[in-house]
Write a protein that holds these residues in place. Structure first.
Motif, PDB file in Angstrom:
ATOM      1  N   VAL A 157       0.829  -1.212   0.000  1.00  0.00           N
ATOM      2  CA  VAL A 157       0.000   0.000   0.000  1.00  0.00           C
ATOM      3  C   VAL A 157       0.859   1.256   0.000  1.00  0.00           C
ATOM      4  O   VAL A 157       0.518   2.258  -0.630  1.00  0.00           O
ATOM      5  CB  VAL A 157      -0.949  -0.008   1.222  1.00  0.00           C
ATOM      6  N   SER A 158       2.003   1.203   0.674  1.00  0.00           N
ATOM      7  CA  SER A 158       2.870   2.376   0.742  1.00  0.00           C
ATOM      8  C   SER A 158       3.865   2.439  -0.415  1.00  0.00           C
ATOM      9  O   SER A 158       4.675   3.356  -0.475  1.00  0.00           O
ATOM     10  CB  SER A 158       3.629   2.389   2.077  1.00  0.00           C
ATOM     11  N   GLY A 159       3.807   1.462  -1.329  1.00  0.00           N
ATOM     12  CA  GLY A 159       4.603   1.533  -2.540  1.00  0.00           C
ATOM     13  C   GLY A 159       5.867   0.712  -2.553  1.00  0.00           C
ATOM     14  O   GLY A 159       6.606   0.728  -3.541  1.00  0.00           O
ATOM     15  N   GLU A 160       6.139  -0.044  -1.492  1.00  0.00           N
ATOM     16  CA  GLU A 160       7.373  -0.826  -1.462  1.00  0.00           C
ATOM     17  C   GLU A 160       7.181  -2.192  -2.109  1.00  0.00           C
ATOM     18  O   GLU A 160       6.092  -2.757  -2.105  1.00  0.00           O
ATOM     19  CB  GLU A 160       7.867  -1.037  -0.021  1.00  0.00           C
ATOM     20  N   GLY A 161       8.293  -2.719  -2.639  1.00  0.00           N
ATOM     21  CA  GLY A 161       8.299  -4.069  -3.164  1.00  0.00           C
ATOM     22  C   GLY A 161       7.728  -4.176  -4.554  1.00  0.00           C
ATOM     23  O   GLY A 161       7.390  -3.179  -5.201  1.00  0.00           O
ATOM     24  N   GLY A 162       7.622  -5.400  -5.052  1.00  0.00           N
ATOM     25  CA  GLY A 162       7.090  -5.655  -6.371  1.00  0.00           C
ATOM     26  C   GLY A 162       6.852  -7.138  -6.554  1.00  0.00           C
ATOM     27  O   GLY A 162       7.637  -7.965  -6.112  1.00  0.00           O
ATOM     28  N   ASP A 163       5.728  -7.481  -7.218  1.00  0.00           N
ATOM     29  CA  ASP A 163       5.351  -8.876  -7.389  1.00  0.00           C
ATOM     30  C   ASP A 163       4.465  -8.972  -8.622  1.00  0.00           C
ATOM     31  O   ASP A 163       3.430  -8.305  -8.703  1.00  0.00           O
ATOM     32  CB  ASP A 163       4.604  -9.360  -6.134  1.00  0.00           C
ATOM     33  N   ALA A 164       4.878  -9.796  -9.581  1.00  0.00           N
ATOM     34  CA  ALA A 164       4.103  -9.940 -10.815  1.00  0.00           C
ATOM     35  C   ALA A 164       2.821 -10.721 -10.605  1.00  0.00           C
ATOM     36  O   ALA A 164       1.932 -10.719 -11.456  1.00  0.00           O
ATOM     37  CB  ALA A 164       4.957 -10.626 -11.885  1.00  0.00           C
ATOM     38  N   GLY A 165       2.702 -11.380  -9.451  1.00  0.00           N
ATOM     39  CA  GLY A 165       1.564 -12.250  -9.208  1.00  0.00           C
ATOM     40  C   GLY A 165       0.198 -11.607  -9.285  1.00  0.00           C
ATOM     41  O   GLY A 165      -0.698 -12.147  -9.949  1.00  0.00           O
ATOM     42  N   PRO A 166      -0.047 -10.477  -8.620  1.00  0.00           N
ATOM     43  CA  PRO A 166      -1.400  -9.906  -8.629  1.00  0.00           C
ATOM     44  C   PRO A 166      -1.940  -9.618 -10.025  1.00  0.00           C
ATOM     45  O   PRO A 166      -3.093  -9.952 -10.329  1.00  0.00           O
ATOM     46  CB  PRO A 166      -1.230  -8.613  -7.815  1.00  0.00           C
ATOM     47  N   ALA A 167      -1.149  -9.002 -10.888  1.00  0.00           N
ATOM     48  CA  ALA A 167      -1.610  -8.704 -12.249  1.00  0.00           C
ATOM     49  C   ALA A 167      -1.926  -9.987 -13.008  1.00  0.00           C
ATOM     50  O   ALA A 167      -2.958 -10.089 -13.684  1.00  0.00           O
ATOM     51  CB  ALA A 167      -0.564  -7.882 -12.992  1.00  0.00           C
ATOM     52  N   GLN A 168      -1.051 -10.978 -12.897  1.00  0.00           N
ATOM     53  CA  GLN A 168      -1.260 -12.226 -13.633  1.00  0.00           C
ATOM     54  C   GLN A 168      -2.485 -12.975 -13.130  1.00  0.00           C
ATOM     55  O   GLN A 168      -3.220 -13.593 -13.915  1.00  0.00           O
ATOM     56  CB  GLN A 168      -0.019 -13.116 -13.543  1.00  0.00           C
ATOM     57  N   ARG A 169      -2.743 -12.919 -11.834  1.00  0.00           N
ATOM     58  CA  ARG A 169      -3.919 -13.600 -11.295  1.00  0.00           C
ATOM     59  C   ARG A 169      -5.204 -12.998 -11.853  1.00  0.00           C
ATOM     60  O   ARG A 169      -6.165 -13.724 -12.148  1.00  0.00           O
ATOM     61  CB  ARG A 169      -3.919 -13.546  -9.769  1.00  0.00           C
ATOM     62  N   VAL A 170      -5.247 -11.679 -12.013  1.00  0.00           N
ATOM     63  CA  VAL A 170      -6.435 -11.051 -12.593  1.00  0.00           C
ATOM     64  C   VAL A 170      -6.563 -11.427 -14.069  1.00  0.00           C
ATOM     65  O   VAL A 170      -7.659 -11.698 -14.567  1.00  0.00           O
ATOM     66  CB  VAL A 170      -6.388  -9.515 -12.409  1.00  0.00           C
ATOM     67  N   VAL A 171      -5.441 -11.465 -14.777  1.00  0.00           N
ATOM     68  CA  VAL A 171      -5.458 -11.921 -16.170  1.00  0.00           C
ATOM     69  C   VAL A 171      -6.018 -13.336 -16.252  1.00  0.00           C
ATOM     70  O   VAL A 171      -6.850 -13.651 -17.116  1.00  0.00           O
ATOM     71  CB  VAL A 171      -4.041 -11.858 -16.777  1.00  0.00           C
ATOM     72  N   ASP A 172      -5.574 -14.198 -15.358  1.00  0.00           N
ATOM     73  CA  ASP A 172      -6.062 -15.583 -15.357  1.00  0.00           C
ATOM     74  C   ASP A 172      -7.562 -15.642 -15.100  1.00  0.00           C
ATOM     75  O   ASP A 172      -8.279 -16.460 -15.716  1.00  0.00           O
ATOM     76  CB  ASP A 172      -5.318 -16.397 -14.291  1.00  0.00           C
ATOM     77  N   GLU A 173      -8.056 -14.786 -14.203  1.00  0.00           N
ATOM     78  CA  GLU A 173      -9.499 -14.723 -13.940  1.00  0.00           C
ATOM     79  C   GLU A 173     -10.258 -14.337 -15.206  1.00  0.00           C
ATOM     80  O   GLU A 173     -11.300 -14.923 -15.532  1.00  0.00           O
ATOM     81  CB  GLU A 173      -9.805 -13.702 -12.851  1.00  0.00           C
ATOM     82  N   ILE A 174      -9.757 -13.324 -15.903  1.00  0.00           N
ATOM     83  CA  ILE A 174     -10.424 -12.850 -17.113  1.00  0.00           C
ATOM     84  C   ILE A 174     -10.417 -13.939 -18.178  1.00  0.00           C
ATOM     85  O   ILE A 174     -11.449 -14.212 -18.830  1.00  0.00           O
ATOM     86  CB  ILE A 174      -9.744 -11.569 -17.634  1.00  0.00           C
ATOM     87  N   ARG A 175      -9.286 -14.587 -18.361  1.00  0.00           N
ATOM     88  CA  ARG A 175      -9.190 -15.643 -19.378  1.00  0.00           C
ATOM     89  C   ARG A 175     -10.077 -16.830 -19.029  1.00  0.00           C
ATOM     90  O   ARG A 175     -10.702 -17.435 -19.911  1.00  0.00           O
ATOM     91  CB  ARG A 175      -7.740 -16.065 -19.538  1.00  0.00           C
ATOM     92  N   ALA A 176     -10.137 -17.164 -17.753  1.00  0.00           N
ATOM     93  CA  ALA A 176     -10.971 -18.288 -17.327  1.00  0.00           C
ATOM     94  C   ALA A 176     -12.451 -18.035 -17.624  1.00  0.00           C
ATOM     95  O   ALA A 176     -13.227 -18.980 -17.837  1.00  0.00           O
ATOM     96  CB  ALA A 176     -10.776 -18.549 -15.834  1.00  0.00           C
ATOM     97  N   ALA A 177     -12.825 -16.760 -17.638  1.00  0.00           N
ATOM     98  CA  ALA A 177     -14.213 -16.391 -17.937  1.00  0.00           C
ATOM     99  C   ALA A 177     -14.447 -16.201 -19.432  1.00  0.00           C
ATOM    100  O   ALA A 177     -15.536 -15.782 -19.836  1.00  0.00           O
ATOM    101  CB  ALA A 177     -14.588 -15.129 -17.182  1.00  0.00           C
TER     102      ALA A 177
END
Length: 304
Positions: free
Chosen positions: A43-63
């Motif tokens: 929330v404060s802007g630290e770190g980075g992780d490709a997981g959240p974006a890809q999980r939403v992509v997977d949700e969209i593709r699954a639908a």
């Protein structure tokens, strides 16, 4: 949901969770192809992780929808260009930009550091500018496009401990209006939404007093999914005449917010001196002064 944005390509920044995720899912359900942008930071802007974006992509593709992930930061001009390029590379065009990415570093003003101010303004205000500017060129060339920017009643009205966030969010309103004015002749429209919704950022609000705890409990009723219908509708062809506006969404309510206009005036034919300002102008105008309101002082009723 009707497929009112069928075939359009939308970039949603900060779409790995919260409001952005629900907007991305709603656009996909309405027929759009979606670039899901999220760096996966705290929330404060630290770190980075490709997981959240890809999980939403997977949700969209699954639908049955079409989507691709992007993890570039909106706070860097070159990275913002890559976000827009991602839409062009994957889907051949870009029609809509949802400037949703944001961070919070709340602090009372007299304690706020330069870094706390700069980092929040960089993500919210500069981020909205960088991504919008990158999309402006293809929008102009194709003679059409839609921007939806996330502002906040913390900026439109006021709030404690958020000088950085409030300044950025009020700046976004002015940025949106300027884009609407400058690009109207190219068929480009630009609007703002001030969302009331429970999210990771809202979850960081202090809850030290009973009043703060009660406020947060009310906020939890307002899910991010409530913001998505307006965000999608603003990109529909039938909303082509809606531009330069500021909306707020609070659970099942949609508000059109006011924009600054003159309220009252006084004049003296001979001009003003400091004494006449004190003795005439300020007393005459005082009845129309605005109080030191916070968002919660204006939206005092429970959400419906």
């Amino acid at each position: 949901m009707s497929r009112i944005v069928e075939g359009k390509v939308v970039v949603v920044t900060g779409a790995g969770g919260g409001i952005g995720r629900d907007i991305a899912l709603a656009y996909a359900a309405a027929g759009a192809k979606v670039i899901v942008n999220d760096i996966g930071a705290s929330v404060s802007g630290e770190g980075g992780d490709a997981g959240p974006a890809q999980r939403v992509v997977d949700e969209i593709r699954a639908a049955g929808g079409e989507a691709a992930a992007n993890t570039d930061s909106v706070s860097d001009a070159a990275a913002a260009q890559r976000i827009v390029a991602s839409a062009l590379d994957h889907f051949g065009r870009i029609d809509v930009v949802i400037n949703n990415a944001g961070i919070l570093r709340d602090r009372f003003f007299h304690k706020m550091s330069v870094d706390e101010f700069d980092s929040v303004v960089k993500v919210h205000l500069y981020g909205s500018y960088f991504v919008s500017r990158a999309a402006a060129t293809p929008f102009k060339e194709q003679n059409g496009g839609c921007f939806v920017h996330m502002t906040s009643t913390s900026g439109l009205i006021g709030n404690f401990g958020q000088a950085n966030y409030s300044a950025a969010k009020l700046g976004i309103m002015a940025l949106s209006k300027s884009i609407a004015l400058d690009m109207q002749k190219f068929g480009v429209r630009s609007n703002c939404i001030a969302p009331f919704a429970w999210s990771r950022m809202i979850g960081s609000i202090p809850t030290e007093t009973d009043a703060e705890k009660a406020r947060v409990e009310r906020m939890k009723q307002m899910t991010p999914a409530k913001i998505a219908p307006l965000a999608v509708a603003l990109a529909a062809d039938s909303a082509a005449d809606v531009t330069g506006q500021v909306f707020a969404v609070r659970n099942n309510e949609i508000f059109l917010m006011s924009q600054p206009r003159p309220v009252r005036s006084v004049q003296r034919g001979e001009g003003w001196t400091p004494d006449t300002v004190l003795n005439h102008a300020l007393p005459a105008l005082k009845g129309s002064f605005f109080g030191l309101d916070r968002s919660s002082d204006v939206f005092t009723w429970d959400p419906v």
